[in-house]
Every structure is written in structure tokens, then in C-alpha cells.
Scaffold this active site. Structure first.
Site, mmCIF file in Angstrom:
data_model
loop_
_atom_site.group_PDB
_atom_site.id
_atom_site.type_symbol
_atom_site.label_atom_id
_atom_site.label_comp_id
_atom_site.label_asym_id
_atom_site.label_seq_id
_atom_site.Cartn_x
_atom_site.Cartn_y
_atom_site.Cartn_z
ATOM 1 N N TYR A 189 0.816 -1.228 0.000
ATOM 2 C CA TYR A 189 0.000 0.000 0.000
ATOM 3 C C TYR A 189 0.846 1.275 0.000
ATOM 4 O O TYR A 189 0.733 2.085 -0.928
ATOM 5 C CB TYR A 189 -1.027 0.006 1.142
ATOM 6 C CG TYR A 189 -1.768 1.324 1.217
ATOM 7 C CD1 TYR A 189 -2.643 1.699 0.187
ATOM 8 C CD2 TYR A 189 -1.561 2.223 2.261
ATOM 9 C CE1 TYR A 189 -3.295 2.920 0.217
ATOM 10 C CE2 TYR A 189 -2.215 3.442 2.295
ATOM 11 C CZ TYR A 189 -3.076 3.787 1.270
ATOM 12 O OH TYR A 189 -3.716 5.003 1.292
ATOM 13 N N LYS A 204 1.337 3.868 -3.297
ATOM 14 C CA LYS A 204 0.937 5.283 -3.227
ATOM 15 C C LYS A 204 2.128 6.189 -3.529
ATOM 16 O O LYS A 204 1.981 7.235 -4.175
ATOM 17 C CB LYS A 204 0.348 5.614 -1.850
ATOM 18 C CG LYS A 204 -0.975 4.940 -1.541
ATOM 19 C CD LYS A 204 -2.091 5.325 -2.494
ATOM 20 C CE LYS A 204 -2.709 6.650 -2.207
ATOM 21 N NZ LYS A 204 -3.869 6.961 -3.076
#
Length: 372
Positions: free
Chosen positions: A154, A158
Site C-alpha cells: 500500500y 501510493k
């Protein structure tokens, strides 16, 4: 001259709030709300907003190139909130990288083909860290060279997606114009519909009202979802304003508000104490020991992976994320975007507490129906 805006992830916690605020914008002729799927009650709410502005609901995949090209046609602004949020490693790494990185790249390319001049990306505080619970960051700002070093999908996805968006600033569009981009990095988002808060409350309701400890040692500055949505509106206004745009193009901004700096545990308690929920008073393991147990669980998960998918309850990354001193200032957003929180802490707290009350009521109804 009217303009139009595409919001990806419009069915999510933040995306739907952005859509509600967009309806108030001047000369906006169309909002396109894009997501993989929309709940029936949200579709109904969006249909009521039709009286104010044309609102088109688009269901489809962020990895579907023809779909993205159609969605971007005749659009003036793209606000890209769609992503897979996964801090616990539940979702397969490839899925996260595809949606969060490849999806962003495909959307940027669709903007070039459709000549969309403004692109605003919802990034994350996790792009900056925390990398160690021993490292203290208080009132961090954009000039500090902070970068997440975890390989966890994650934050890694990002970080790559944000880099792609900011690198696309200045790209030539098909019609000869230029693409201008910026990214917003909200701190931990809370508010009505918040998935992490919802999970904590529901777990406590099934555990005699005891809130599990998720981050006793942390100091963070959570941000109310309505204020994050407002920051996106101000970012699009700034990028469409010839006077403000030069200082915003290619920049990223930390987005927080005036919610008091506190631990995740304390926030959950403050938002639920009036319904009798309470913090777990039992002794908890020292942080260093938790960290190394997390490491051992990761090793076990890795060794079992050829034969069994073991999901550890926590790992080194989640221990660090939940127990760090990691707070950020919104001064740069104030300076460049004229950002000032739309909701005070008291207003945000009241709205969130009311919503928590609805979760408590729903739980009571469920118990009642089971005993009948």
C-alpha cells in the site's frame, strides 16, 4: 463557460464527500462519478443531486483503458481518489500495484488523449512514513525530505503513483495545451462511514464494549473527511486560477485540520465513550517486543506461503504505523490553496459521534432480532 469534473473512487468515503461539495461549485455543468460499484443508497443520493448539476454515474474498472478514455472525454478536471487501501496486507500485492499504480498511469494517459488540463491526486500520509516508531516527526512539513521505505504494497504503491502524477505535470496534451497536476497527502481520515473506525466500534460492540488497542503509543493528527474533501475543492480552484496555479503545479500538500493531536486509541474512545464503550485496561506488551513478534509472524507467513495463506494479526509495518509520533502541519496548503478547515474539531466530533450512535443502534437491533 461551463466546466466538468470526473471524480474516481466516487463511491468511497472521501469521493462521495467531494461530489457533494462539487455540486456547490459555480459554472460546473457536469460531475462524473466513477467507481467499480455504487451502493444503491448512494446512487439514490446522487440522483437527488441531479436537480443542482448534471451528475453521471460511471461503473467500471480503473484498468479498462477504453472506459477511462470515454470517462475523460470533454472533462476539465480529474480528481483521482480511487485506490485499494490495505495496511494489513489482506489484498494480493499484484492487485494493489495494478489498481494504485497502473490505474493512475492509465488515467494520466487518458487525460492526455482527452486533453484534460487539471489532475488532482489523493495521495497519503504513508508516502512520507513512518519508517520507525523510534523516529519522532512533529508538525512535519513539505520541505522535509521524508519518504516511506517500507516494501509493503500500500505505501509503496501510493509513493510510486504520487511520483507519476507529479512527474506528469507539464505534459503536452493532445490539443496542444498542458497538463497541470498536484497531490494531497491527508493524515488518517476519520468521519461518518470511516472503515477503520467502523471496524473498531463493531468489534467493541461484540466484545462487551471494550475497544481493542490499535495504537496506544501513537501521537497523530487525524483529519475529518469533510475537511479533506474541501481541500480537494480548493486545489482544483487553485489549479484553474491563472494567478494561483503557478505555485501549485507539480506540488504536494499535507492535509490535516484542528483535530487535537492524540493516539488512535484515544480518538476511538472520544468518539464512542458516550455510548459506554471503553478502552482496554489490560496490560499490553512493550512496543519493542510487539515489533519483533510482528517480524516472527511475517517469517511464519512467508514460510507457509507455498502451502497456506496465513494472514498475521499484525506485522512490523502495522506496529510502526500504529505507534509512531507522526504529525503534520497544513501551513503550505493554507498559503498556496487558501485552505482553512471547513469543519471545526467540535463539529467534526459531533457529526462522527452521531454516526457512531447509528452503529450502536444497528447493533442493538441485530441483537433484538436474534433473541426474538
Amino acid at each position: 463557460m461551463g466546466w466538468s469534473c470526473l471524480v474516481t473512487g466516487a463511491g468511497g468515503l472521501l469521493g462521495q464527500r467531494i461530489v457533494r461539495l462539487l455540486v456547490e461549485e459555480k459554472e460546473l455543468k457536469e460531475i462524473r462519478a466513477l467507481d467499480k460499484a455504487f451502493r444503491p443508497e448512494l446512487r439514490e443520493e446522487f440522483s437527488k443531486l441531479q436537480n443542482r448539476t448534471k451528475l453521471t454515474v460511471l461503473e467500471g474498472d480503473i484498468l479498462d483503458e477504453p472506459f477511462l478514455k470515454r470517462a475523460c472525454q470533454d472533462v476539465s478536471v480529474v480528481i483521482h481518489t480511487a485506490c485499494i487501501i490495505d495496511v494489513f496486507g489482506v489484498t494480493h500485492r499484484e492487485s494493489i500495484m495494478n489498481v494504485n499504480v497502473k490505474g493512475t498511469q492509465l488515467l494520466l494517459e487518458a487525460c492526455v488523449q482527452a486533453s484534460v488540463p487539471v489532475f488532482i491526486y489523493t495521495s497519503s500520509i504513508e508516502v512520507a512514513g513512518p519508517n520507525s516508531y523510534k523516529e519522532i516527526i512533529q508538525n512535519g512539513h513539505e520541505e522535509e525530505p521524508l519518504e516511506n521505505t517500507w516494501p509493503t504494497p500500500y505505501p509503496y504503491s501510493k509513493k510510486l503513483a504520487e511520483k507519476a502524477v507529479l512527474a506528469a505535470n507539464g505534459w503536452n496534451l493532445k490539443n496542444g495545451d498542458t497538463l497541470y497536476t498536484c497531490a494531497l497527502r491527508p493524515t488518517y481520515i476519520y468521519g461518518e462511514g470511516g472503515p477503520f473506525l467502523s471496524a473498531s466500534i463493531n468489534e467493541a460492540l461484540n466484545n462487551n464494549g471494550i475497544l481493542s488497542s490499535v495504537g496506544k503509543f501513537s501521537t497523530v493528527n487525524p483529519v475529518y473527511v469533510g475537511n479533506v474533501a474541501w481541500a480537494h475543492i480548493l486545489a482544483l480552484r487553485a489549479l484553474r486560477d491563472p494567478k494561483k496555479a503557478p505555485s501549485v503545479r507539480g506540488q504536494f500538500y499535507y492535509i490535516s485540520d484542528d483535530t487535537p493531536h492524540q493516539s488512535y486509541d484515544n480518538l476511538n474512545y472520544i468518539l464512542s465513550k458516550e455510548f459506554g464503550l471503553r478502552l482496554d485496561s489490560r496490560w499490553s506488551l512493550p512496543l519493542t517486543l510487539m515489533y519483533w513478534i510482528g517480524f516472527l509472524l511475517e517469517v511464519v507467513s512467508f514460510l507457509l506461503s507455498p502451502i497456506y495463506s496465513y494472514q498475521p494479526p499484525f506485522n512490523r509495518h502495522t506496529v510502526t504505523l500504529s505507534n509512531s509520533v507522526f504529525t503534520f502541519s497544513y501551513k503550505k496548503a493554507q498559503r498556496d490553496l487558501a485552505y482553512k478547515p471547513l469543519y471545526s474539531w467540535e463539529e467534526a466530533k459531533q457529526k462522527t459521534v452521531e454516526w457512531v450512535g447509528s452503529l450502536v443502534d444497528r447493533h442493538k437491533e441485530t441483537l433484538k432480532s436474534k433473541t426474538q
